[in-house]
Design a protein around this motif. Structure first.
Motif, mmCIF file in Angstrom:
data_model
loop_
_atom_site.group_PDB
_atom_site.id
_atom_site.type_symbol
_atom_site.label_atom_id
_atom_site.label_comp_id
_atom_site.label_asym_id
_atom_site.label_seq_id
_atom_site.Cartn_x
_atom_site.Cartn_y
_atom_site.Cartn_z
ATOM 1 N N GLY A 160 25.352 -4.692 -8.464
ATOM 2 C CA GLY A 160 25.140 -4.638 -9.901
ATOM 3 C C GLY A 160 25.119 -5.975 -10.601
ATOM 4 N N TYR A 161 25.075 -7.064 -9.836
ATOM 5 C CA TYR A 161 25.035 -8.377 -10.475
ATOM 6 C C TYR A 161 23.699 -8.600 -11.164
ATOM 7 N N SER A 162 23.751 -9.194 -12.344
ATOM 8 C CA SER A 162 22.552 -9.450 -13.128
ATOM 9 C C SER A 162 21.849 -10.712 -12.627
ATOM 10 N N ARG A 163 20.627 -10.895 -13.083
ATOM 11 C CA ARG A 163 19.868 -12.095 -12.742
ATOM 12 C C ARG A 163 20.648 -13.354 -13.154
ATOM 13 N N GLU A 164 21.192 -13.349 -14.354
ATOM 14 C CA GLU A 164 21.936 -14.513 -14.845
ATOM 15 C C GLU A 164 23.142 -14.805 -13.959
ATOM 16 N N GLN A 165 23.843 -13.765 -13.544
ATOM 17 C CA GLN A 165 25.013 -13.960 -12.689
ATOM 18 C C GLN A 165 24.622 -14.466 -11.305
ATOM 19 N N ILE A 166 23.549 -13.922 -10.746
ATOM 20 C CA ILE A 166 23.096 -14.365 -9.429
ATOM 21 C C ILE A 166 22.632 -15.813 -9.485
ATOM 22 N N GLU A 167 22.023 -16.200 -10.586
ATOM 23 C CA GLU A 167 21.603 -17.594 -10.746
ATOM 24 C C GLU A 167 22.811 -18.538 -10.742
ATOM 25 N N LYS A 168 23.902 -18.115 -11.376
ATOM 26 C CA LYS A 168 25.115 -18.930 -11.348
ATOM 27 C C LYS A 168 25.641 -19.079 -9.927
#
Length: 400
Positions: free
Chosen positions: A367-375
């Motif tokens: 459930g990780y978002s794009r923004e979180q995966i980018e971090k």
């Protein structure tokens, strides 16, 4: 299979209807995001067994074609210095390894580019190259001289792992029960201050807990654990990072970059691997082989298959990432695979640099978002790297 997943912040991503949909989305995301892997042992691997990593190989975890396939943008090549060089020409050895990496880039400037700052990575990738940054694994090349920190910084090195499997003149090591310093040595304390002043990232992977807490007590800048996983999943294995230490690293703005090694990920795998490792070392000695020889790799694979040694998967790596996020927050975890430093001890679906999308897919499934995966893929490491640069600028401006 319906994949919805709940992100650790409580928000819900758009559901994926099939595994194929999820994988395709992960591949696309890997291409769009910047991926930085903070620890690859390519240089040492190539010193033991030559290969042309500008082309597809069968003997390494890293090469240019697979890096492009996996969406890798920047790899930190580890300038690994064996413990045997402590007090025995370590600086000269490290310089030779760095020169070798420079030679690789000079031979194939169409495929590789050296970088020294986060801002240099995007232009390198825009030219179709894979960015290579440098880190030294084992601080032995400092040879008791603080001026050597500046020397290696000027050669492009941007982090130093203070020690390796044994204590050195800087720090105690997590692998070794001998603790001559009970943390950092007096010189090691000076090293922390000078690395802060010069702008070198301090890497606490491999150091003992006491040494890591010494670093965090003394450092003005955040630190990295460039290739460590969570001790929560491997109780008693000090090479991994404890929950208290993860929180302390995060409290100082740092980042823990998760190691892909199977023994780092699952305790049953670690315990089963101990016997396999002993038998492999015995086989290597009897047949005068190195760990990178095909015969040695084949022996290890066959031994593990015959004895039912379990393995790990990308799901286990994602679980370690998720654990850091749950106890320390999304801003304090990254990727430090240890590719080409682990032999065949890698998850079945994370065997090389083409496989980062498999990890991204697992994060998406959680459930990780794009923004979180980018971090996770680069943003957190960039923040630490830039903050280390800022601290150095301020210290130098203040004449410290």
């Amino acid at each position: 299979m319906a994949i919805t997943g709940v992100c650790c912040t409580g928000s819900r991503e758009e559901s994926m209807t099939t595994d194929s949909d999820l994988h395709d989305a992960a591949v696309q995301l890997a291409r769009e995001l910047t991926i930085v892997d903070t620890h690859l042992d390519v240089p040492h691997h190539l010193m033991e067994r030559a290969a042309d990593v500008a082309e597809r190989t069968t003997t390494t975890n890293f090469d240019y074609p697979r890096a492009i396939e996996g969406g890798l943008d920047c790899s930190f090549f580890a300038v690994y210095v064996p413990h045997s060089y402590e007090n025995n020409g370590a600086k000269k050895y490290a310089d030779r390894v760095i020169t070798g990496i420079e030679g690789l880039v000079a031979r194939r400037p169409d495929r590789f580019g050296l970088v020294r700052t986060p801002g240099e990575i995007a232009p390198v990738r825009a030219r179709g190259q894979i960015a290579i940054a440098l880190g030294i694994e084992n601080g032995a090349p400092l040879e008791g001289n603080l001026n050597n920190i500046r020397h290696f910084y000027d050669r492009g090195v941007r982090y130093i792992t203070l020690t390796h499997v044994h204590p050195n003149h800087i720090s105690d090591a997590s692998w070794d029960d001998a603790r001559p310093w009970n943390g950092l040595s007096p010189f090691g304390e000076q090293v922390v201050a000078e690395m802060n002043r010069v702008g070198m990232i301090i890497d606490i992977s491999h150091v003992s807990d006491s040494a890591a807490f010494d670093v965090l007590r003394l450092s003005r800048a955040p630190v990295l654990a460039t290739h460590s996983s969570c001790r929560h999943f491997t109780p008693g294995f000090e090479r991994n990072i404890s929950d208290d230490l993860i929180r302390a690293v995060a409290g100082r703005g740092g980042c823990v970059d998760i190691n892909f090694g199977t023994m780092f990920l699952v305790d049953s795998v670690r315990k089963a691997n101990e016997k396999a490792t002993q038998e492999t070392r015995k086989f290597l000695a009897e047949h005068n082989l190195t760990s990178t020889d095909e015969e040695a790799i084949r022996f290890t694979r066959e031994y593990k298959k015959e004895h039912g040694v379990p393995t790990a998967t990308a799901k286990d790596v994602a679980a370690h990432i998720d654990h850091v996020v749950r106890i320390a927050g999304i801003d304090h975890v990254g990727i430090g695979s240890d590719f080409d430093g682990l032999g065949d001890d890698l998850p079945d679906d994370l065997k090389d640099v083409a496989a980062y999308p498999n990890l991204i897919a697992e994060l998406m499934q959680l459930g990780y978002s794009r923004e979180q995966i980018e971090k996770i893929c680069s943003g957190n490491v960039f923040r630490v790297w830039r903050e280390v640069e800022r601290v150095a600028h301020d210290m130098q401006a203040a004449g410290k």
